[in-house]
Motif scaffolding. Structure first.
Motif, mmCIF file in Angstrom:
data_model
loop_
_atom_site.group_PDB
_atom_site.id
_atom_site.type_symbol
_atom_site.label_atom_id
_atom_site.label_comp_id
_atom_site.label_asym_id
_atom_site.label_seq_id
_atom_site.Cartn_x
_atom_site.Cartn_y
_atom_site.Cartn_z
ATOM 1 N N LEU A 272 0.844 -1.190 0.000
ATOM 2 C CA LEU A 272 0.000 0.000 0.000
ATOM 3 C C LEU A 272 0.885 1.248 0.000
ATOM 4 C CD1 LEU A 272 -2.665 -1.111 2.648
ATOM 5 C CD2 LEU A 272 -2.723 -1.407 0.160
ATOM 6 N N GLU A 273 0.302 2.353 -0.390
ATOM 7 C CA GLU A 273 1.097 3.564 -0.548
ATOM 8 C C GLU A 273 0.244 4.791 -0.248
ATOM 9 O OE1 GLU A 273 4.393 4.519 -3.802
ATOM 10 O OE2 GLU A 273 2.383 4.447 -4.667
ATOM 11 N N LEU A 274 0.779 5.676 0.570
ATOM 12 C CA LEU A 274 0.098 6.936 0.835
ATOM 13 C C LEU A 274 0.331 7.908 -0.318
ATOM 14 C CD1 LEU A 274 0.828 7.442 4.648
ATOM 15 C CD2 LEU A 274 -1.356 6.817 3.588
ATOM 16 N N PRO A 275 -0.510 8.932 -0.451
ATOM 17 C CA PRO A 275 -0.361 9.898 -1.552
ATOM 18 C C PRO A 275 0.958 10.673 -1.485
ATOM 19 C CG PRO A 275 -2.528 10.085 -0.537
ATOM 20 C CD PRO A 275 -1.718 9.188 0.354
ATOM 21 N N GLY A 276 1.346 11.211 -2.653
ATOM 22 C CA GLY A 276 2.496 12.104 -2.721
ATOM 23 C C GLY A 276 3.809 11.450 -3.047
ATOM 24 N N ARG A 277 3.776 10.166 -3.413
ATOM 25 C CA ARG A 277 5.007 9.420 -3.695
ATOM 26 C C ARG A 277 4.690 8.289 -4.673
ATOM 27 N NH1 ARG A 277 5.395 8.302 2.186
ATOM 28 N NH2 ARG A 277 3.728 9.844 2.099
ATOM 29 N N GLY A 278 5.755 7.736 -5.285
ATOM 30 C CA GLY A 278 5.601 6.557 -6.124
ATOM 31 C C GLY A 278 4.518 6.707 -7.171
ATOM 32 N N LYS A 279 3.612 5.735 -7.198
ATOM 33 C CA LYS A 279 2.540 5.740 -8.187
ATOM 34 C C LYS A 279 1.491 6.812 -7.904
ATOM 35 C CE LYS A 279 3.000 0.868 -9.434
ATOM 36 N NZ LYS A 279 2.312 -0.427 -9.608
ATOM 37 N N ARG A 280 1.572 7.436 -6.711
ATOM 38 C CA ARG A 280 0.589 8.461 -6.340
ATOM 39 C C ARG A 280 1.261 9.827 -6.179
ATOM 40 N NH1 ARG A 280 -3.111 6.284 -1.523
ATOM 41 N NH2 ARG A 280 -4.440 7.951 -2.335
ATOM 42 N N VAL A 281 2.356 10.015 -6.899
ATOM 43 C CA VAL A 281 3.176 11.213 -6.717
ATOM 44 C C VAL A 281 2.421 12.495 -7.059
ATOM 45 C CG1 VAL A 281 4.198 11.187 -9.040
ATOM 46 C CG2 VAL A 281 5.500 12.145 -7.122
ATOM 47 N N LYS A 282 1.422 12.424 -7.897
ATOM 48 C CA LYS A 282 0.691 13.631 -8.294
ATOM 49 C C LYS A 282 -0.385 14.028 -7.285
ATOM 50 C CE LYS A 282 1.516 13.063 -13.254
ATOM 51 N NZ LYS A 282 0.898 12.939 -14.600
ATOM 52 N N GLU A 283 -0.623 13.174 -6.283
ATOM 53 C CA GLU A 283 -1.612 13.492 -5.252
ATOM 54 C C GLU A 283 -0.962 14.280 -4.122
ATOM 55 O OE1 GLU A 283 -4.187 10.167 -4.125
ATOM 56 O OE2 GLU A 283 -3.267 9.010 -5.742
ATOM 57 N N ASP A 284 -1.769 15.040 -3.407
ATOM 58 C CA ASP A 284 -1.266 15.834 -2.286
ATOM 59 C C ASP A 284 -0.858 14.942 -1.121
ATOM 60 O OD1 ASP A 284 -1.735 18.192 -3.665
ATOM 61 O OD2 ASP A 284 -3.730 18.481 -2.784
ATOM 62 N N LEU A 285 0.239 15.290 -0.478
ATOM 63 C CA LEU A 285 0.695 14.571 0.707
ATOM 64 C C LEU A 285 -0.329 14.679 1.825
ATOM 65 C CD1 LEU A 285 4.391 15.799 0.682
ATOM 66 C CD2 LEU A 285 3.703 13.400 0.506
ATOM 67 N N ILE A 286 -0.431 13.635 2.619
ATOM 68 C CA ILE A 286 -1.271 13.638 3.818
ATOM 69 C C ILE A 286 -0.390 13.888 5.034
ATOM 70 C CG2 ILE A 286 -2.669 12.184 5.351
ATOM 71 C CD1 ILE A 286 -3.803 10.808 2.909
ATOM 72 N N LYS A 287 -0.834 14.769 5.931
ATOM 73 C CA LYS A 287 -0.059 15.100 7.121
ATOM 74 C C LYS A 287 -0.854 14.866 8.406
ATOM 75 C CE LYS A 287 2.504 18.608 4.522
ATOM 76 N NZ LYS A 287 2.916 20.030 4.449
ATOM 77 N N ASP A 288 -1.951 14.162 8.289
ATOM 78 C CA ASP A 288 -2.844 13.895 9.418
ATOM 79 C C ASP A 288 -3.027 12.393 9.562
ATOM 80 O OD1 ASP A 288 -5.171 14.983 11.292
ATOM 81 O OD2 ASP A 288 -5.997 13.356 10.079
ATOM 82 N N LYS A 289 -2.851 11.870 10.765
ATOM 83 C CA LYS A 289 -2.907 10.427 10.971
ATOM 84 C C LYS A 289 -4.276 9.838 10.642
ATOM 85 C CE LYS A 289 -0.770 8.341 14.468
ATOM 86 N NZ LYS A 289 -0.486 7.857 15.846
ATOM 87 N N ALA A 290 -5.345 10.472 11.085
ATOM 88 C CA ALA A 290 -6.679 9.936 10.837
ATOM 89 C C ALA A 290 -6.961 9.841 9.338
ATOM 90 C CB ALA A 290 -7.740 10.797 11.527
ATOM 91 N N LEU A 291 -6.527 10.843 8.583
ATOM 92 C CA LEU A 291 -6.736 10.825 7.133
ATOM 93 C C LEU A 291 -5.886 9.740 6.477
ATOM 94 C CD1 LEU A 291 -6.833 14.647 6.282
ATOM 95 C CD2 LEU A 291 -8.764 13.054 6.470
ATOM 96 N N ALA A 292 -4.677 9.553 6.970
ATOM 97 C CA ALA A 292 -3.804 8.519 6.415
ATOM 98 C C ALA A 292 -4.380 7.129 6.666
ATOM 99 C CB ALA A 292 -2.406 8.632 7.022
ATOM 100 N N ILE A 293 -4.893 6.899 7.861
ATOM 101 C CA ILE A 293 -5.496 5.603 8.192
ATOM 102 C C ILE A 293 -6.734 5.358 7.333
ATOM 103 C CG2 ILE A 293 -6.673 4.298 10.006
ATOM 104 C CD1 ILE A 293 -4.749 5.839 11.983
#
Length: 244
Positions: free
Chosen positions: A36-57
């Motif tokens: 799995l991969e959070l936004p802002g990197r790799g295959k999701r590099v064009k998406e905005d980074l997440i900086k909140d734990k609840a949103l990341a979960i």
């Protein structure tokens, strides 16, 4: 792949889709290994980074729900991924689709009280707020980041916001996991050179099911030396699941 067991792997801070490629040569044909991969990197590099734990979960939760094939699965996470995996396992349990095991590495578990050798509380500066030079020193101490990235300004400026966002997820939160008690078994693994490896039993308080732990030789990224051992831990849960 609908007849395969599944492993959902959550990356460490600064990691992404390719973080666990070193494990794939040790995975048997009946396992679907999903990074799995959070936004802002790799295959999701064009998406905005997440900086909140609840949103990341919630992001991880949505990914798993979409990718589930209804066969037994486990959640695996290293370092930051271990912390996130605990909350993800709880959310999956709440919708009556729990993993057969939570495997965590490189992390003594949330809520550890960090102290100095004299017993006083260790006050650590928030890494996501450090100067670039201080942040680089912190990353060198943690390990896992190639020196060429830290020394190459262009490379560092690419990875810098990703790593800071991940540390912000962890460091802004006030131990939101403190009420979590899973019905899912937990298996924790740490490296012998990690600062808080002696606190690995802390994971026991997050489950009312079975708990096992293991210390392997090495630093925070000991996992790269022991891919077979990690896969063996995961297979332990599949061997004891009821569906084949």
């Amino acid at each position: 792949m609908n007849n395969k067991f599944q492993v959902f792997a959550l990356h460490f801070a600064g990691g992404g889709f390719y973080s666990y490629n070193f494990l794939k040569n040790y995975i048997s044909f009946d396992i679907e290994f999903i990074s799995l991969e959070l936004p802002g990197r790799g295959k999701r590099v064009k998406e905005d980074l997440i900086k909140d734990k609840a949103l990341a979960i919630e992001d991880y939760f949505d990914q798993v729900k979409t990718l589930r094939n209804k066969n037994p699965y486990i959640i695996y996470g290293h370092s930051m991924g271990a912390t996130m995996g605990l909350s993800l396992a709880k959310k999956m349990e709440d919708i009556q689709d729990p993993p057969v095991g939570l495997v965590v590495s490189g992390n003594p578990g949330p809520g550890i009280k960090k102290t100095n050798k004299d017993g006083t509380r260790k006050v650590r500066p928030k890494r996501y707020l450090m100067s670039d030079d201080g942040f680089k020193d912190e990353l060198r101490e943690l390990g896992g980041i190639p020196e060429e990235i830290l020394e190459n300004n262009e490379l560092f400026q690419f990875f810098n916001p990703i790593m800071r966002a991940d540390f912000e997820i962890l460091e802004k939160d006030n131990f939101s996991e403190k009420e979590i008690v899973l019905n899912v078994p937990i298996y924790a693994v740490m490296g012998s050179e990690e600062e808080y490896h002696h606190s690995i039993e802390n994971w026991r308080r997050f489950t009312c099911s079975s708990f096992q732990s293991k210390i392997l030789p090495g630093d925070h990224f000991f996992i790269k030396k022991y891919p077979k051992e990690l896969i063996d831990v995961m297979m332990h849960y599949f061997k004891h699941s009821v569906t084949y």
